[in-house]
Design an enzyme around this catalytic site. Structure first.
Site, PDB file in Angstrom:
ATOM      1  N   GLU A  48      -5.264  -3.597  16.849  1.00  0.00           N
ATOM      2  CA  GLU A  48      -4.378  -2.460  16.575  1.00  0.00           C
ATOM      3  C   GLU A  48      -5.124  -1.495  15.675  1.00  0.00           C
ATOM      4  O   GLU A  48      -5.497  -1.853  14.558  1.00  0.00           O
ATOM      5  CB  GLU A  48      -3.130  -2.925  15.822  1.00  0.00           C
ATOM      6  CG  GLU A  48      -2.062  -3.495  16.710  1.00  0.00           C
ATOM      7  CD  GLU A  48      -0.801  -3.810  15.908  1.00  0.00           C
ATOM      8  OE1 GLU A  48      -0.687  -3.384  14.734  1.00  0.00           O
ATOM      9  OE2 GLU A  48       0.050  -4.503  16.461  1.00  0.00           O
ATOM     10  N   ASP A  59       5.814   1.625   6.645  1.00  0.00           N
ATOM     11  CA  ASP A  59       4.775   0.819   6.005  1.00  0.00           C
ATOM     12  C   ASP A  59       5.029   0.583   4.532  1.00  0.00           C
ATOM     13  O   ASP A  59       5.540   1.450   3.829  1.00  0.00           O
ATOM     14  CB  ASP A  59       3.415   1.496   6.180  1.00  0.00           C
ATOM     15  CG  ASP A  59       2.893   1.341   7.597  1.00  0.00           C
ATOM     16  OD1 ASP A  59       2.706   0.186   8.020  1.00  0.00           O
ATOM     17  OD2 ASP A  59       2.717   2.356   8.281  1.00  0.00           O
TER      18      ASP A  59
END
Lengths: 262, 375
Positions: A48, A59
């Site tokens: 990724e 995040d």
């Protein structure tokens, strides 16, 4: 079949579970990212590659800081794709972009898929694009043979899981718990339940991520998931080695430890 | 998405529930102090020598700004959804104070995220929130202002979604927030409509309000949108210049925003060519946000509302002028609307009527105004 499907098929044939490392492109610079892609590829079922964003609301602090470090340099999606393309000459591991919607939207939804294809990217996951809204972009990706990967969470209702199953390609990314990315001491039991629920609706491989940071957790999650995603723990290791000329090698060592192959 | 779907369903159910609506009306009247007056600003009118200027006095509401209209509504909704913990973001601190206030009233836990830069600019509001029992958490990410506080509040919400309600303060973010906040703030326009008919026997010719995220302006405008003869002007923060980073004027022709997606909404966003959200600047913390409520983007593109910007300097002048002429110290946010009203009134005839939303009072700003005037 594409590289993602091939990778999961051969895992299955060998009776193995997958490992999916995450790094943020441009952290601390794109030259390092290029080296890292080659270094982590041997450990990875799939990589990724995060597209840094000024407002990474899904995040936790570790990956937020990675975005901030990356964005000290001005670069765009094409620069990230060029980096992936250079790495692609060395490695055969599938690469997916892990992005927020806005950087892709500004690049141009019609331009993303062909440019990603040319760079040897295999799929795209957009954290803040829901299946309800993804139609146009999904069609572009499919037209270029790329997979669109979706997130599911323990809070997702069965209706949503069905919707994701209708749209998802490549594999399904199950978020282990409610919340943002980042290491946790314990992987939530909700993750296993979520994977079981999703299997009713989709035969795609399921990877579990968010909060997985050590070898024991990787082994535990591998009991029920097809692959395990480790992101913040790798990014945190890079942060610890900031400025160290041996950074790339040390990330490799860290992956030796977490995947149990040294 | 599931929490947003749950919220949407709960909101629409509450909208059709008479007992919910009657509790809301009761609190707005007896706790917040509605209706707020529509005041004819005779000396400001005389000063400008144009249209008759009326001020919608949202500054007189409990906690000193329009924000409480929305927080009362959403706290009632949170209780209905059995959420005991409230998280909110705040820029200028007015939404944080309003949230902390209503949480105190109902005994709910309250956490307010605020950018470090805004905590410095709005020190007094930080202390007010703490007095009201809220925990104020400093946000040091990104530009350390409203947008970063929203990111942090969203992260908290998704992490603690089972027992936590996210009380978003502007007409921003993912559906249903823009719609819900607009509905709760529309009480401003509904009242103003009734009041101007009482004062003047007719509807106004123009409406002016400042636009950060856009809650006070959409609240004033919305009940008048169908009246096509009424001109509406939304005032953005022109900051200190036209370069990206010097202002928060999303609709500026030069150096303005482009359609983008931020925090679950597609709207105009101040950003660079790579889709990274730009830094913004305004003397008023409440207007210092790189995007704008999606309904404003729609009204802009439809040509129904005109959007202009007012500089830091002009807002400061209007701040002082209103204080001296009318004995009303406006919030710096509202001073942007007043500055535009002065310009617009002058271009109008003396038999025309202009309504300005005075969205908040300026007590919170006196220190930063003093700093600005002394520098």
């Amino acid at each position: 079949m594409g590289r993602i499907a091939d990778a999961f098929t051969s895992l299955k044939r060998e009776g193995k579970k997958g490992f999916i490392p995450y790094i943020t492109a441009g952290d601390p610079d794109l030259a390092t990212t290029e080296q890292l892609l080659s270094t982590i590829a041997p450990y990875a079922t799939l990589i990724e590659l995060g597209v840094p964003f000024s407002d990474p609301m899904a995040d936790g602090p570790v990956i937020q800081r990675a975005s901030e470090r990356a964005l000290k340099h001005v670069f765009g999606l094409q620069d990230i794709l060029d980096t992936a393309a250079r790495a692609r000459k060395q490695i055969d591991t599938p690469i997916i972009l892990f992005s927020y919607y806005n950087p892709l939207l500004q690049f141009g939804l019609k331009r993303v898929a062909p440019a990603a294809k040319d760079a040897g990217v295999d799929g795209v996951l957009v954290t803040d694009l829901t299946p309800e809204e993804s139609g146009e972009f999904e069609a572009e990706l499919h037209a270029h043979g790329l997979d669109m990967i979706f997130l599911i969470a323990p809070t997702s209702t069965d209706e949503r899981l069905k919707l994701v199953a209708e749209h998802a390609g490549g594999f399904i990314y199950a978020v282990s718990r409610a919340g943002v990315t980042g290491a946790r001491e314990k992987v939530s039991e909700e993750a296993e339940k979520l994977v079981k629920r999703m299997r009713q609706f989709s035969s795609l491989p399921i990877a579990v991520g968010f909060g997985i940071s050590n070898a024991a957790q990787v082994a535990d999650v591998s009991r029920y998931a097809d692959a395990v995603v480790v992101g913040s723990a790798i990014v945190a290791e890079m942060e610890r080695c900031a400025g160290d000329p041996e950074l790339v090698r040390k990330v490799g060592q860290f992956l030796d430890g977490i995947t149990g192959c040294s | 998405m599931a929490p947003l779907e749950e919220l949407t369903a709960a909101y629409f159910a509450s909208r059709d529930d008479d007992s919910f609506q009657s509790e809301l009306r009761d609190l707005l009247k007896n706790y917040a102090g509605r209706p707020t007056p529509l005041f004819h600003a005779a000396r400001l009118t005389e000063h400008c020598g144009g249209a008759r200027i009326y001020l919608k006095r949202e500054d007189l509401l409990h906690t000193g700004a329009h924000k409480i209209n929305n927080t009362i509504g959403q706290v009632l909704l949170a209780r209905r959804m059995n959420k005991q913990r409230i998280v909110a973001e705040t820029g200028a601190g007015q939404h944080g104070v309003a949230t902390a206030t209503v949480c105190a009233l109902f005994g709910l836990d309250c956490v307010v995220y605020m950018g470090a830069e805004d905590m410095r600019r709005q020190e007094l509001n930080v202390f007010r929130m703490q007095l009201l029992g809220a925990e104020v958490r400093e946000v040091n990410a990104g530009s350390r202002t409203l947008k970063d506080a929203i990111n942090e509040a969203l992260r908290d919400w998704v992490t603690n979604v089972n027992d936590t309600y996210y009380l978003l303060g502007s007409a921003l973010g993912p559906h249903p927030y823009p719609l819900m906040v607009r509905d709760y703030q529309s009480v401003i326009g509904r009242e103003a409509r009734k009041q101007i008919l009482e004062h003047e026997g007719r509807l106004p010719d123009a409406l002016i309000a400042c636009v950060g995220g856009g809650s006070n302006s959409i609240g004033l405008f919305h009940p008048f949108l169908a009246d096509s003869t009424i001109k509406m002007i939304g005032v953005e923060a022109g900051g200190s210049g036209n370069e990206l980073g010097q202002h928060a004027a999303r609709f500026n022709v030069a150096g303005g925003g482009r359609p983008g997606v931020l925090q679950g909404t597609m709207s105009y966003v101040l950003q660079d060519n790579n889709g990274q959200v730009a830094a913004t600047h305004s003397i008023s913390a409440g207007l210092d946000y790189p995007s704008i409520g999606p309904e404003h983007a729609f009204l802009h593109d439809a040509g129904r509302v005109e959007y202009v910007s007012v500089s830091d300097g002009d807002a400061l002048e209007a701040f002082q002028l209103l204080s001296k002429l009318e004995g009303i110290i406006p919030a710096l946010e509202s001073a942007h609307a007043v500055a535009q009203a002065i310009k617009t009134a002058r271009e109008m005839r003396s038999d025309q009527i202009l309504v300005v939303n005075l969205s908040g009072r300026g007590d919170k700003d006196v220190n930063s105004v003093r700093e600005a005037l002394e520098s």
